[in-house]
Scaffold this motif. Sequence first.
Motif, PDB file in Angstrom:
ATOM      1  N   ALA A 111      71.875  34.150  39.343  1.00 44.29           N
ATOM      2  CA  ALA A 111      72.295  35.242  40.346  1.00 44.29           C
ATOM      3  C   ALA A 111      72.568  36.730  39.631  1.00 44.29           C
ATOM      4  CB  ALA A 111      73.542  35.203  41.182  1.00 44.29           C
ATOM      5  N   ALA A 112      72.118  36.889  38.038  1.00 45.96           N
ATOM      6  CA  ALA A 112      71.963  38.188  37.465  1.00 45.96           C
ATOM      7  C   ALA A 112      70.731  38.115  37.449  1.00 45.96           C
ATOM      8  CB  ALA A 112      72.928  37.860  36.220  1.00 45.96           C
ATOM      9  N   ALA A 113      69.561  37.882  37.848  1.00 48.78           N
ATOM     10  CA  ALA A 113      68.209  37.886  37.549  1.00 48.78           C
ATOM     11  C   ALA A 113      67.606  36.853  38.749  1.00 48.78           C
ATOM     12  CB  ALA A 113      67.720  37.322  35.795  1.00 48.78           C
ATOM     13  N   PRO A 114      67.560  37.922  40.225  1.00 48.33           N
ATOM     14  CA  PRO A 114      66.947  37.468  41.145  1.00 48.33           C
ATOM     15  C   PRO A 114      65.667  36.732  41.168  1.00 48.33           C
ATOM     16  CG  PRO A 114      68.001  39.285  41.178  1.00 48.33           C
ATOM     17  CD  PRO A 114      67.878  38.422  39.674  1.00 48.33           C
ATOM     18  N   PHE A 178      52.909  31.648  46.320  1.00 52.59           N
ATOM     19  CA  PHE A 178      53.249  30.534  47.406  1.00 52.59           C
ATOM     20  C   PHE A 178      55.496  30.822  46.879  1.00 52.59           C
ATOM     21  CE2 PHE A 178      50.597  28.351  49.499  1.00 52.59           C
ATOM     22  CZ  PHE A 178      49.810  29.166  50.780  1.00 52.59           C
ATOM     23  N   ALA A 179      55.682  31.028  45.974  1.00 52.45           N
ATOM     24  CA  ALA A 179      56.322  30.776  44.709  1.00 52.45           C
ATOM     25  C   ALA A 179      57.124  32.027  44.712  1.00 52.45           C
ATOM     26  CB  ALA A 179      56.850  30.466  43.431  1.00 52.45           C
ATOM     27  N   GLU A 180      56.723  33.642  44.996  1.00 52.53           N
ATOM     28  CA  GLU A 180      56.722  34.685  45.097  1.00 52.53           C
ATOM     29  C   GLU A 180      56.315  35.904  45.911  1.00 52.53           C
ATOM     30  OE1 GLU A 180      56.166  36.582  40.860  1.00 52.53           O
ATOM     31  OE2 GLU A 180      56.081  34.690  39.579  1.00 52.53           O
ATOM     32  N   THR A 181      56.180  35.454  47.047  1.00 53.06           N
ATOM     33  CA  THR A 181      56.277  36.059  48.423  1.00 53.06           C
ATOM     34  C   THR A 181      56.344  34.824  49.481  1.00 53.06           C
ATOM     35  OG1 THR A 181      53.863  35.164  48.460  1.00 53.06           O
ATOM     36  CG2 THR A 181      53.410  36.833  47.154  1.00 53.06           C
ATOM     37  N   LYS A 182      56.031  35.656  50.349  1.00 54.21           N
ATOM     38  CA  LYS A 182      56.890  34.779  52.019  1.00 54.21           C
ATOM     39  C   LYS A 182      55.538  34.740  52.732  1.00 54.21           C
ATOM     40  CE  LYS A 182      61.293  36.443  52.020  1.00 54.21           C
ATOM     41  NZ  LYS A 182      62.458  37.551  52.901  1.00 54.21           N
ATOM     42  N   LEU A 183      54.303  35.034  52.546  1.00 52.77           N
ATOM     43  CA  LEU A 183      52.501  34.135  52.799  1.00 52.77           C
ATOM     44  C   LEU A 183      52.528  33.100  53.449  1.00 52.77           C
ATOM     45  CD1 LEU A 183      49.697  35.690  50.063  1.00 52.77           C
ATOM     46  CD2 LEU A 183      50.375  37.152  52.328  1.00 52.77           C
ATOM     47  N   LEU A 231      55.973  16.112  43.100  1.00 55.82           N
ATOM     48  CA  LEU A 231      57.266  16.706  42.192  1.00 55.82           C
ATOM     49  C   LEU A 231      58.492  15.858  42.716  1.00 55.82           C
ATOM     50  CD1 LEU A 231      55.851  19.787  40.319  1.00 55.82           C
ATOM     51  CD2 LEU A 231      55.812  17.519  39.078  1.00 55.82           C
ATOM     52  N   LYS A 232      58.353  15.572  43.876  1.00 57.45           N
ATOM     53  CA  LYS A 232      59.364  14.798  44.623  1.00 57.45           C
ATOM     54  C   LYS A 232      59.784  16.079  44.845  1.00 57.45           C
ATOM     55  CE  LYS A 232      58.082  10.994  44.111  1.00 57.45           C
ATOM     56  NZ  LYS A 232      56.730  10.740  44.902  1.00 57.45           N
ATOM     57  N   THR A 233      59.471  17.091  45.230  1.00 56.93           N
ATOM     58  CA  THR A 233      60.133  18.653  46.049  1.00 56.93           C
ATOM     59  C   THR A 233      59.947  19.762  46.939  1.00 56.93           C
ATOM     60  OG1 THR A 233      61.320  20.548  45.279  1.00 56.93           O
ATOM     61  CG2 THR A 233      59.649  20.277  44.007  1.00 56.93           C
ATOM     62  N   ASN A 234      60.019  20.608  47.343  1.00 53.26           N
ATOM     63  CA  ASN A 234      59.173  21.311  47.780  1.00 53.26           C
ATOM     64  C   ASN A 234      59.384  22.396  47.968  1.00 53.26           C
ATOM     65  OD1 ASN A 234      61.207  21.353  49.761  1.00 53.26           O
ATOM     66  ND2 ASN A 234      61.327  20.970  51.248  1.00 53.26           N
ATOM     67  N   ALA A 235      60.024  22.835  46.755  1.00 53.57           N
ATOM     68  CA  ALA A 235      60.315  24.502  46.436  1.00 53.57           C
ATOM     69  C   ALA A 235      59.811  25.408  45.387  1.00 53.57           C
ATOM     70  CB  ALA A 235      62.416  24.651  45.930  1.00 53.57           C
ATOM     71  N   PHE A 236      59.216  25.630  46.017  1.00 53.49           N
ATOM     72  CA  PHE A 236      58.183  26.831  44.585  1.00 53.49           C
ATOM     73  C   PHE A 236      58.765  27.060  43.790  1.00 53.49           C
ATOM     74  CE2 PHE A 236      55.695  26.883  48.346  1.00 53.49           C
ATOM     75  CZ  PHE A 236      54.386  25.905  48.155  1.00 53.49           C
ATOM     76  N   LYS A 237      60.392  27.672  43.758  1.00 54.06           N
ATOM     77  CA  LYS A 237      60.926  27.379  42.460  1.00 54.06           C
ATOM     78  C   LYS A 237      61.239  27.027  41.849  1.00 54.06           C
ATOM     79  CE  LYS A 237      63.287  31.519  45.307  1.00 54.06           C
ATOM     80  NZ  LYS A 237      64.941  32.744  46.257  1.00 54.06           N
ATOM     81  N   MET A 246      63.421  36.746  32.579  1.00 56.56           N
ATOM     82  CA  MET A 246      62.465  36.678  32.833  1.00 56.56           C
ATOM     83  C   MET A 246      62.369  34.661  33.024  1.00 56.56           C
ATOM     84  SD  MET A 246      60.009  37.768  30.337  1.00 56.56           S
ATOM     85  CE  MET A 246      60.365  37.251  28.506  1.00 56.56           C
ATOM     86  N   TYR A 247      61.743  34.171  34.695  1.00 51.04           N
ATOM     87  CA  TYR A 247      61.324  33.388  34.964  1.00 51.04           C
ATOM     88  C   TYR A 247      60.028  33.191  34.375  1.00 51.04           C
ATOM     89  CZ  TYR A 247      65.709  33.333  37.748  1.00 51.04           C
ATOM     90  OH  TYR A 247      66.548  33.452  38.522  1.00 51.04           O
ATOM     91  N   LEU A 248      60.267  32.001  34.161  1.00 52.46           N
ATOM     92  CA  LEU A 248      58.876  31.691  33.104  1.00 52.46           C
ATOM     93  C   LEU A 248      57.977  29.762  33.913  1.00 52.46           C
ATOM     94  CD1 LEU A 248      59.389  32.527  29.826  1.00 52.46           C
ATOM     95  CD2 LEU A 248      58.233  33.763  31.217  1.00 52.46           C
TER      96      LEU A 248
END
Length: 269
Positions: A111-114, A178-183, A231-237, A246-248
Amino acid sequence: MKKLVCVLLLFMIASCADKKYEVIKEDVNVNICRMQIKIPQKINEEQLEAIANELRDDRKGYDKLWISFYLRDLLPESDGNGAWAVASFTPGFEMDILGEKIAAGKLNNKAAAPFPQYQNAMEVLKANNDYQNQCLEDLSKGDDSHVRVSSEFLPNEDISLLKQQAKRDVVYVIFQVFAETKLDKFTVTSIPIVRTSFNPNLMYDGKKQDVLKQTITITRTKAQEVLKKYLKTNAFKDLYQLDGTMYLPNEKFETLKHAELESVFADLN
């Protein structure tokens, strides 16, 4: 002999006392280097910049260098702790002492780093500085989003490396956008560039190797299916980790780009 031993001990003690930092972790991906550094205590901006420049001097071969500094009692392995300071060369130098602004225990609080969000693919790629100048081009027409990216090579590089990197660039851009947009859909083209030298003082002579071009038009839904398969996930984040502010890209992202590259590329195509 005793005198020699004493001299050696004194030398070892002095060497340990002079040690300004310790490399905890160093990750390299093509022309990008990310480091985690432990420092024994809080230091001022001049000292921090000196260490950053020393690390950079030993790694001039990388286009970009990101450094996270940790205090010895607040290492990244400890739950809830984050970087005390961060520095980067992208290629210009930037530095921020986070510990002076926010409690270390809150640095890993997302929450401190959106998580970064942008309007389109070009905004994402420009903000992340992974591709610049001749290595990035907007090919969009109307509402059809299309970007071209390129990695650069010298003439003596093996052709197989160029082919592999073209695919890796496509995979990287797809999941990053796809992780950083809503395209919901966009197209990415990757074309390796060959140049005779990386010397900035010489005239640029890079030439796109169109015969090695790779292009994929991809939907968010299909990319999520591939993500779930490997990767058994559908969340790009989930492909990122918070490092300081920073998100790396994390190890999961590296798996898609390296260990599973050929299979992932085929499934996206």
